[in-house]
Design a protein around this motif. Structure first.
Motif, PDB file in Angstrom:
ATOM      1  N   VAL A 154       0.422  -1.016   0.154  1.00  6.48           N
ATOM      2  CA  VAL A 154       0.312  -0.021   0.025  1.00  6.48           C
ATOM      3  C   VAL A 154       0.516   1.087   0.241  1.00  6.48           C
ATOM      4  O   VAL A 154       1.420   1.663   1.283  1.00  6.48           O
ATOM      5  CB  VAL A 154      -0.527  -0.378   1.222  1.00  6.48           C
ATOM      6  CG1 VAL A 154      -1.118   1.554   0.981  1.00  6.48           C
ATOM      7  CG2 VAL A 154      -2.025  -1.185   0.993  1.00  6.48           C
ATOM      8  N   THR A 155       0.381   2.194  -0.714  1.00  8.20           N
ATOM      9  CA  THR A 155       1.347   3.590  -0.418  1.00  8.20           C
ATOM     10  C   THR A 155      -0.027   4.380  -0.815  1.00  8.20           C
ATOM     11  O   THR A 155      -0.794   4.470  -1.281  1.00  8.20           O
ATOM     12  CB  THR A 155       2.180   3.885  -2.358  1.00  8.20           C
ATOM     13  OG1 THR A 155       0.670   3.721  -3.125  1.00  8.20           O
ATOM     14  CG2 THR A 155       2.986   2.975  -2.588  1.00  8.20           C
ATOM     15  N   GLU A 156       0.069   5.608   0.521  1.00 11.80           N
ATOM     16  CA  GLU A 156      -0.568   6.435   0.666  1.00 11.80           C
ATOM     17  C   GLU A 156       0.224   7.980   1.133  1.00 11.80           C
ATOM     18  O   GLU A 156      -1.206   8.914   0.689  1.00 11.80           O
ATOM     19  CB  GLU A 156      -0.981   6.545   2.445  1.00 11.80           C
ATOM     20  CG  GLU A 156      -1.904   5.014   2.530  1.00 11.80           C
ATOM     21  CD  GLU A 156      -2.152   4.235   3.766  1.00 11.80           C
ATOM     22  OE1 GLU A 156      -2.079   5.309   4.697  1.00 11.80           O
ATOM     23  OE2 GLU A 156      -3.677   4.010   3.717  1.00 11.80           O
ATOM     24  N   GLU A 189       5.976  10.320  -0.875  1.00  5.56           N
ATOM     25  CA  GLU A 189       7.298   9.786  -0.930  1.00  5.56           C
ATOM     26  C   GLU A 189       7.082   8.353  -1.092  1.00  5.56           C
ATOM     27  O   GLU A 189       8.344   7.612  -0.833  1.00  5.56           O
ATOM     28  CB  GLU A 189       7.206  10.301   0.897  1.00  5.56           C
ATOM     29  CG  GLU A 189       7.794  11.836   0.906  1.00  5.56           C
ATOM     30  CD  GLU A 189       6.295  12.347   0.948  1.00  5.56           C
ATOM     31  OE1 GLU A 189       5.311  12.299   0.903  1.00  5.56           O
ATOM     32  OE2 GLU A 189       6.264  14.059   0.406  1.00  5.56           O
ATOM     33  N   ALA A 190       6.603   7.370  -1.003  1.00  6.46           N
ATOM     34  CA  ALA A 190       6.061   5.847  -0.912  1.00  6.46           C
ATOM     35  C   ALA A 190       5.948   5.302  -2.620  1.00  6.46           C
ATOM     36  O   ALA A 190       6.615   4.402  -2.759  1.00  6.46           O
ATOM     37  CB  ALA A 190       4.638   5.771  -0.441  1.00  6.46           C
ATOM     38  N   CYS A 191       5.679   6.750  -2.821  1.00  4.63           N
ATOM     39  CA  CYS A 191       6.064   6.290  -4.510  1.00  4.63           C
ATOM     40  C   CYS A 191       7.413   6.310  -5.688  1.00  4.63           C
ATOM     41  O   CYS A 191       7.047   6.589  -6.454  1.00  4.63           O
ATOM     42  CB  CYS A 191       4.470   7.124  -5.444  1.00  4.63           C
ATOM     43  SG  CYS A 191       2.721   6.756  -4.506  1.00  4.63           S
ATOM     44  N   GLU A 192       8.272   6.667  -4.593  1.00  4.23           N
ATOM     45  CA  GLU A 192       9.125   7.037  -5.253  1.00  4.23           C
ATOM     46  C   GLU A 192       9.730   6.429  -6.389  1.00  4.23           C
ATOM     47  O   GLU A 192      10.919   6.224  -6.646  1.00  4.23           O
ATOM     48  CB  GLU A 192      10.746   7.941  -3.715  1.00  4.23           C
ATOM     49  CG  GLU A 192       9.938   9.627  -3.793  1.00  4.23           C
ATOM     50  CD  GLU A 192      10.872  10.237  -2.782  1.00  4.23           C
ATOM     51  OE1 GLU A 192      12.484   9.338  -2.329  1.00  4.23           O
ATOM     52  OE2 GLU A 192      10.357  11.142  -2.273  1.00  4.23           O
ATOM     53  N   ASN A 193      10.105   4.997  -5.333  1.00 10.60           N
ATOM     54  CA  ASN A 193      10.978   3.214  -5.608  1.00 10.60           C
ATOM     55  C   ASN A 193       9.844   3.143  -6.793  1.00 10.60           C
ATOM     56  O   ASN A 193      10.424   2.774  -7.221  1.00 10.60           O
ATOM     57  CB  ASN A 193      10.758   2.623  -4.293  1.00 10.60           C
ATOM     58  CG  ASN A 193      11.664   3.487  -3.455  1.00 10.60           C
ATOM     59  OD1 ASN A 193      12.995   4.023  -3.503  1.00 10.60           O
ATOM     60  ND2 ASN A 193      11.895   2.408  -2.874  1.00 10.60           N
ATOM     61  N   ILE A 194       8.439   3.392  -6.692  1.00 13.56           N
ATOM     62  CA  ILE A 194       7.685   2.864  -7.782  1.00 13.56           C
ATOM     63  C   ILE A 194       8.112   3.937  -9.039  1.00 13.56           C
ATOM     64  O   ILE A 194       8.070   3.284 -10.202  1.00 13.56           O
ATOM     65  CB  ILE A 194       6.613   3.037  -7.389  1.00 13.56           C
ATOM     66  CG1 ILE A 194       5.730   2.390  -6.828  1.00 13.56           C
ATOM     67  CG2 ILE A 194       5.685   3.230  -8.400  1.00 13.56           C
ATOM     68  CD1 ILE A 194       4.804   2.543  -5.939  1.00 13.56           C
ATOM     69  N   ASP A 195       8.436   5.325  -8.484  1.00 11.29           N
ATOM     70  CA  ASP A 195       8.996   5.735  -9.706  1.00 11.29           C
ATOM     71  C   ASP A 195      10.099   5.181 -10.964  1.00 11.29           C
ATOM     72  O   ASP A 195       9.718   5.070 -11.901  1.00 11.29           O
ATOM     73  CB  ASP A 195       9.096   7.670  -9.211  1.00 11.29           C
ATOM     74  CG  ASP A 195       8.157   8.157  -9.048  1.00 11.29           C
ATOM     75  OD1 ASP A 195       6.513   7.923  -8.869  1.00 11.29           O
ATOM     76  OD2 ASP A 195       8.167   9.377  -8.119  1.00 11.29           O
TER      77      ASP A 195
END
Length: 182
Positions: free
Chosen positions: A45-47, A50-56
């Protein structure tokens, strides 16, 4: 969020429906029906942005910040897409849209209009807005990007989709237009 919480596998097809919500599978079905290619990665889960940086990094795209907003009277609803690192300035966006000061819409409206819960807001939720109650607003910076990063109506997967496919195929299909802001 550690990279260990993200699958290092990129997919270009829908996942097996086992353990997936119907609203997520409906996104893949529509993208396939419209022949819109995408890359997908699954993750915890990404909320937050900042939690999306690695996904980026893994998808080689910047995830969009998607804000579900409403006017003071709760009579007009907006989905604002903007660069993830850009600061949202309520006063500026409200003025450009010619509306009373915008604020974040309550979760009940997200579910009612987009079939999305907080943390999962996405342009793809417009497929559920058949009455066109939600006005799409796009920050002009996003229009210069070749790709858009977004969730498939759930924040345990992320997609990379060509911006022109969202604008020219997906939105044409849903019947939504957009307003550009800065």
């Amino acid at each position: 969020m550690n990279i260990s919480n993200i699958s290092d596998q990129l997919y270009t097809t829908a996942p097996d429906k086992t353990g997936r919500l119907p609203k997520e599978m409906a996104v893949y079905s529509l993208l396939d029906e419209l022949s819109i290619p995408y890359e997908r990665v699954d993750h915890a889960v990404t909320e937050t942005m900042e939690a999306c940086e690695n996904i980026d990094m893994l998808l080689d795209v910047s995830m969009c910040k998607n804000l579900f907003l409403r006017n003071r009277q709760k009579t007009a609803f907006y989905l604002l897409m903007m660069p993830g690192k850009k600061k949202f300035k309520t006063k500026d966006v409200s003025k450009q849209l010619g509306t009373s000061r915008l604020s974040f819409a309550e979760a009940e409206y997200m579910e009612q209009y987009l079939n999305i819960t907080p943390g999962s807001v996405s342009v793809l939720g417009l497929m559920n807005d058949s009455n066109h109650a939600v006005h799409l607003v796009i920050d002009k910076e996003l229009l210069d990007n070749e790709y858009i990063g977004c969730h498939p109506c759930i924040n345990t997967s992320s997609l990379k989709i060509r911006t022109e496919d969202i604008l020219n195929i997906f939105l044409k299909h849903t019947g939504h237009t957009w307003t550009t802001v800065d």
